[in-house]
Design an enzyme around this catalytic site. Structure first.
Site, PDB file in Angstrom:
ATOM      1  N   GLU A   1       0.825  -1.214   0.000  1.00  0.00           N
ATOM      2  CA  GLU A   1       0.000   0.000   0.000  1.00  0.00           C
ATOM      3  C   GLU A   1       0.859   1.264   0.000  1.00  0.00           C
ATOM      4  O   GLU A   1       0.557   2.242  -0.689  1.00  0.00           O
ATOM      5  CB  GLU A   1      -0.936   0.018   1.216  1.00  0.00           C
ATOM      6  CG  GLU A   1      -2.011  -1.066   1.192  1.00  0.00           C
ATOM      7  CD  GLU A   1      -1.484  -2.442   1.603  1.00  0.00           C
ATOM      8  OE1 GLU A   1      -0.353  -2.521   2.128  1.00  0.00           O
ATOM      9  OE2 GLU A   1      -2.197  -3.447   1.393  1.00  0.00           O
TER      10      GLU A   1
ATOM     11  N   ARG B   1     -18.233  -2.456  -0.933  1.00  0.00           N
ATOM     12  CA  ARG B   1     -18.127  -2.994  -2.294  1.00  0.00           C
ATOM     13  C   ARG B   1     -19.453  -3.551  -2.786  1.00  0.00           C
ATOM     14  O   ARG B   1     -19.737  -3.569  -3.962  1.00  0.00           O
ATOM     15  CB  ARG B   1     -17.081  -4.118  -2.328  1.00  0.00           C
ATOM     16  CG  ARG B   1     -15.646  -3.624  -2.239  1.00  0.00           C
ATOM     17  CD  ARG B   1     -14.678  -4.791  -2.178  1.00  0.00           C
ATOM     18  NE  ARG B   1     -14.834  -5.556  -0.952  1.00  0.00           N
ATOM     19  CZ  ARG B   1     -14.598  -6.853  -0.821  1.00  0.00           C
ATOM     20  NH1 ARG B   1     -14.207  -7.554  -1.865  1.00  0.00           N
ATOM     21  NH2 ARG B   1     -14.749  -7.455   0.345  1.00  0.00           N
TER      22      ARG B   1
ATOM     23  N   PHE C   1      -6.513  -0.149   5.213  1.00  0.00           N
ATOM     24  CA  PHE C   1      -5.146  -0.281   4.699  1.00  0.00           C
ATOM     25  C   PHE C   1      -4.734   0.955   3.913  1.00  0.00           C
ATOM     26  O   PHE C   1      -3.581   1.372   3.957  1.00  0.00           O
ATOM     27  CB  PHE C   1      -5.019  -1.561   3.873  1.00  0.00           C
ATOM     28  CG  PHE C   1      -5.395  -2.783   4.676  1.00  0.00           C
ATOM     29  CD1 PHE C   1      -5.089  -2.841   6.038  1.00  0.00           C
ATOM     30  CD2 PHE C   1      -6.078  -3.833   4.117  1.00  0.00           C
ATOM     31  CE1 PHE C   1      -5.455  -3.941   6.807  1.00  0.00           C
ATOM     32  CE2 PHE C   1      -6.443  -4.938   4.881  1.00  0.00           C
ATOM     33  CZ  PHE C   1      -6.137  -4.994   6.225  1.00  0.00           C
TER      34      PHE C   1
END
Lengths: 280, 323
Positions: free
Chosen positions: B65, B174, B90
């Site tokens: 990341e 999502r 994250f």
């Protein structure tokens, strides 16, 4: 390379060191050691290897230079001023209120500085992103990245090392200023980097290791890196932290130190003698 | 703003990630600078169609990341418009300093997408359940922090921010959400949407809590309490005018968020409130706790984010109301 060009590089490097010392002395304190150790590399880059235009710092066709060890800002400022990016007098504004020359490199403040750095490891990834962007654009700009050895203890450097090899960023040429020291002591004693070339080679990079105070060797290494065209390149520069002044060379305490008026006189005496020794 | 409300609030047939992917494809077709980055969640985010269509412009960094954010910043420096995604914890917690220095402080143009915020991380559990992502992002100068409510809003917001230079953070689940708006609605970033008008109290909600707030308002109406409901999808900059108007016109406020009440929507509203027209206020949200594993419905009860929790908070704040 003929001796004349080599002497030109060395003279440019000494001039960079003289300006670094003067600029830091004008405020009395600054990041001396890791700035001095970069002088020969910057002399080679700004003395010919970097495609750039001091009158047009944002020229689209330029090569980019990202100094990820952002605390070496003074070394870049010296080189940029000597090449005419801004007046020499501005060097004495280092770290003063409203200066264009902050301690750590800032792309929004200084003409010729391509990326904001200072939080170690981060310039590695931004340089990779810039190199990737040029590839996406079908442009042939090169990206030169300067890493520190202490900085390479950051995990992000190794994330980038994997990534740049995976993306075959052959337009990325990185350097490690391996001066063997960090704030708390010798890198070998704090958290040893070992053979940086071997590590990057294992990651899929084209690597070379040269004397970082020999412009001929640096110049030749860059030529080889440019020619190979397959993988990102890393040139490990074996350097001396604080090089150029006997009071700072090879001293752990040179990372950030004070320079008194007497120190300045002493340093200039040594550096100007060295400059004279490389001839007219 | 040009907003059409859905006739009934049922589950949107289209997943949020499908709306994300198709919008990114549309934007990439008309703007060659649009690129997407991910840290090994390209498939989890449903971005395979984008990757198939624009392989050179879909940069999967693998599980890194911090490097991804730096690469995004570098791409922005040469004129690209990067959309970088990972799970919300994250991208914000793990790459926090990279977002701050390499992108925001460097005044670059990076769009950050954090998926599955708060309890919607569900079966991934406490490690993946960010109740602090918006709080972290709100603290960064120049950052705009948004929580798109449904697919209609997500598409509209994406189409706006692609042309707005600067740093944006979007958090959304999502999968499927409750549909609040009709497709084609147009929203103003920084302006709350009034979903219900009311006299007695205002419920200011975001994300998961919007549909809960609507249910709470319906329940309260049957009990004779008239509640205004605002969808405060922009947490920064907060809509100060809407907060002040709510305080003046209804005299009491309840915020409802899928986030820690410290540093989140409740804090942002309270800041606006004390500087304009102070009024009693209650905060529904996570009360400074870590996440845990479980289905969303369980977690909504566990952390007190349901319509009945909102209705209770309304009754509590009404007792404190002096005018």
């Amino acid at each position: 390379m003929d001796a004349k060009i080599w002497r030109e590089y060395k003279r440019f490097a000494k001039k960079i060191q003289i300006e670094i010392v003067k600029m830091i002395a004008s405020l009395g304190v600054g990041h001396l050691g890791g700035s001095l150790s970069l002088a020969d590399l910057l002399a080679v880059l700004y003395g010919g290897q970097l495609r750039h235009d001091p009158k047009n710092p944002k020229w689209a066709g330029r090569d980019w230079l990202i100094c990820s060890k952002g605390h070496a800002g003074p070394a870049l400022y010296a080189a940029l001023a000597l090449r005419g990016y801004f007046p020499m007098e501005e060097l004495e504004t280092l770290n003063r209120p409203r200066t264009h020359l902050p301690s750590h490199c800032d792309r929004n403040l200084t003409p010729g500085i391509d990326m904001t750095t200072g939080s170690l490891g981060q310039g590695a990834s931004t340089a990779a992103g810039i190199a990737l962007g040029h590839k996406m654009n079908g442009a042939n700009n090169r990206v030169f990245l300067i890493l520190g050895d202490g900085e390479s203890q950051e995990g992000q450097v190794w994330e980038m090392a994997l990534f740049a090899a995976q993306k075959r960023l052959s337009n990325l040429i990185a350097f490690t200023d391996y001066n063997h020291m960090q704030i708390d002591g010798l890198t070998a004693e704090v958290n040893d980097l070992g053979d940086i070339s071997a590590k990057f080679r294992e990651f899929g990079w084209f690597t070379l290791a040269v004397d970082g105070h020999d412009p001929r060797a640096i110049h030749s290494a860059i030529e080889l890196a440019k020619a190979q065209g397959k993988a990102p390149s890393l040139i490990v520069l074996d350097t001396i932290k604080g090089e150029g002044w006997s009071a700072s060379a090879g001293k752990v305490g040179s990372h950030s130190r004070t320079i008194s008026a007497d120190d300045l006189k002493d340093a200039l005496k040594e550096l100007e003698a060295a400059l004279a020794a490389f001839g007219e | 703003m040009d907003i059409k409300f859905a006739q009934e609030n049922k589950t949107d047939a289209k997943e949020m990630r499908a709306a994300y992917c198709e919008t990114l494809i549309e934007m990439a077709e008309r703007n060659e600078n649009v690129v997407v980055l991910d840290a090994d969640l390209m498939s989890a985010m449903g971005m395979k169609p984008f990757q198939a269509k624009f392989p050179e412009r879909a940069v999967d960094c693998g599980v890194q990341e911090a490097n991804m954010i730096g690469v995004a910043a570098g791409l922005s420096a040469v004129g690209k418009i990067p959309f970088a995604h990972s799970f919300a914890p994250f991208i914000t917690r793990r790459a926090c300093d990279q977002i701050f220095i390499s992108a925001a402080y460097a005044r670059l143009n990076v769009k950050l997408i954090g998926s599955d915020p708060g309890i919607t991380a569900a079966l991934n559990g406490g490690t993946h359940m960010p109740f602090e992502d918006m709080g972290i992002m709100r603290l960064f100068p120049t950052m705009t922090a948004l929580e798109p409510t449904d697919t209609a809003m997500l598409k509209d917001i994406l189409n706006q921010i692609v042309d707005l230079y600067g740093m944006f953070y979007l958090r959304f689940v999502r999968k499927n959400v409750i549909q609040i708006y009709e497709q084609g609605s147009h929203f103003s970033i920084g302006k709350a949407v009034q979903l219900r008008d009311g006299r007695d109290v205002t419920v200011i909600a975001s994300g998961y809590c919007v549909s809960e707030a609507l249910r709470a308002a319906d329940d309260l109406r049957s009990q004779g309490i008239s509640a205004r409901v605002l969808d405060m999808f922009t947490w920064k900059p907060i809509d100060v005018e809407a907060v002040a108007a709510a305080a003046k016109e209804t005299g009491a406020l309840v915020t409802a968020e899928n986030h820690n009440v410290i540093g989140g929507l409740g804090s942002a509203v309270a800041d606006a409130l004390v500087e304009t027209s102070p009024a009693p206020m209650e905060k529904v949200g996570v009360q400074d706790e870590f996440g845990e594993v479980g289905p969303v419905k369980y977690l909504a009860e566990r952390y007190g984010l349901t319509a009945s929790h909102i209705a209770e908070a309304v009754k509590k704040v009404l007792k404190r109301k002096t005018r």
